[in-house]
Scaffold this motif. Structure first.
Motif, PDB file in Angstrom:
ATOM      1  N   ALA A 115       6.355  33.243  66.938  1.00  0.00           N
ATOM      2  CA  ALA A 115       4.860  32.491  67.557  1.00  0.00           C
ATOM      3  C   ALA A 115       4.270  33.383  65.880  1.00  0.00           C
ATOM      4  N   LYS A 117       3.284  36.617  65.846  1.00  0.00           N
ATOM      5  CA  LYS A 117       2.692  37.644  66.589  1.00  0.00           C
ATOM      6  C   LYS A 117       2.742  39.064  65.850  1.00  0.00           C
ATOM      7  N   PRO A 132       6.970  31.750  60.660  1.00  0.00           N
ATOM      8  CA  PRO A 132       6.176  31.150  62.198  1.00  0.00           C
ATOM      9  C   PRO A 132       6.953  29.764  62.833  1.00  0.00           C
ATOM     10  N   ASP A 133       6.892  29.146  63.660  1.00  0.00           N
ATOM     11  CA  ASP A 133       7.645  28.094  64.083  1.00  0.00           C
ATOM     12  C   ASP A 133       7.705  28.365  65.606  1.00  0.00           C
ATOM     13  N   LYS A 134       6.087  27.465  65.721  1.00  0.00           N
ATOM     14  CA  LYS A 134       5.470  27.035  67.588  1.00  0.00           C
ATOM     15  C   LYS A 134       7.036  26.627  68.022  1.00  0.00           C
ATOM     16  N   GLU A 135       7.235  25.413  67.408  1.00  0.00           N
ATOM     17  CA  GLU A 135       8.708  24.336  68.535  1.00  0.00           C
ATOM     18  C   GLU A 135       9.750  25.623  68.604  1.00  0.00           C
ATOM     19  N   ALA A 137       9.543  29.129  68.969  1.00  0.00           N
ATOM     20  CA  ALA A 137       9.784  30.002  69.462  1.00  0.00           C
ATOM     21  C   ALA A 137       9.701  29.336  71.522  1.00  0.00           C
TER      22      ALA A 137
END
Length: 182
Positions: A115, A117, A132-135, A137
């Motif tokens: 995320a 964060k 980072p990789d929102k999917e 996460a």
């Protein structure tokens, strides 16, 4: 009390780690359950999330000490000896609990990492494990929540098994892990 396990009972190190882990895991669950009572973005909600992360990572750190103590010291015998099928179930239960204590915090760390964060740990910021990789996460979060739900069942069954052995079977399963006993 001896800090190492002996043939009839667990030592103070194993007993202390067992009950400390229970307290930490209960606090992890408490923080995440209470979080939902506060509005998104509120200071209290964010504080509970941070404590959930930090306490979960504390479980992750301590489980390795627990595994080391278990490897270096004999497991006290249950008297009278249970049937082999109960020994197998106990081993599977302990394996599942250790998988939970390793997997759930690791998944939490991966969620925050994916995320993008910060990963708080008592005044420190731990490094991200992945980019980072929102999917990703979101996918890991689903697994993390599934592990959390399974954890309620595993912990409950573990406690019920201890009580069953103490009050129904009347063996020493529970008393081997109680503090302050000889």
């Amino acid at each position: 009390m001896n800090w190492k396990n002996t043939p009839p009972r667990y030592g103070s190190l194993s007993i202390g780690l067992h009950w400390l882990m229970l307290i930490l895991i209960a606090a992890v669950y408490t923080c995440i359950e209470l979080k939902g009572n506060f509005p998104k973005g509120s200071d209290t909600r964010e504080l509970l999330k941070q404590w959930h992360f930090m306490l979960g990572l504390s479980v992750f750190a301590l489980v390795w000490l627990r595994l080391l103590a278990r490897a270096l010291s004999p497991t006290p015998a249950i008297q009278p000896a249970p049937p082999s099928w109960q020994n197998l179930l106990a081993k599977l239960m302990h394996l599942a609990l250790y998988a939970l204590m390793i997997g759930a915090p690791l998944a939490g760390w991966l969620i925050l990492s994916a995320a993008g964060k910060p990963i708080p740990f008592f005044g420190l910021e731990l490094p991200a494990l992945i980019g980072p990789d929102k999917e990703l996460a979101g996918q890991i979060k689903e697994l993390h929540e599934l592990a959390g739900t399974a954890g309620y069942w595993l912990i409950g069954l573990h406690a019920l098994a201890g009580l069953y052995h103490h009050y129904v079977v009347r063996d020493n399963t529970l008393t081997r892990m109680l503090p302050g006993r000889n």
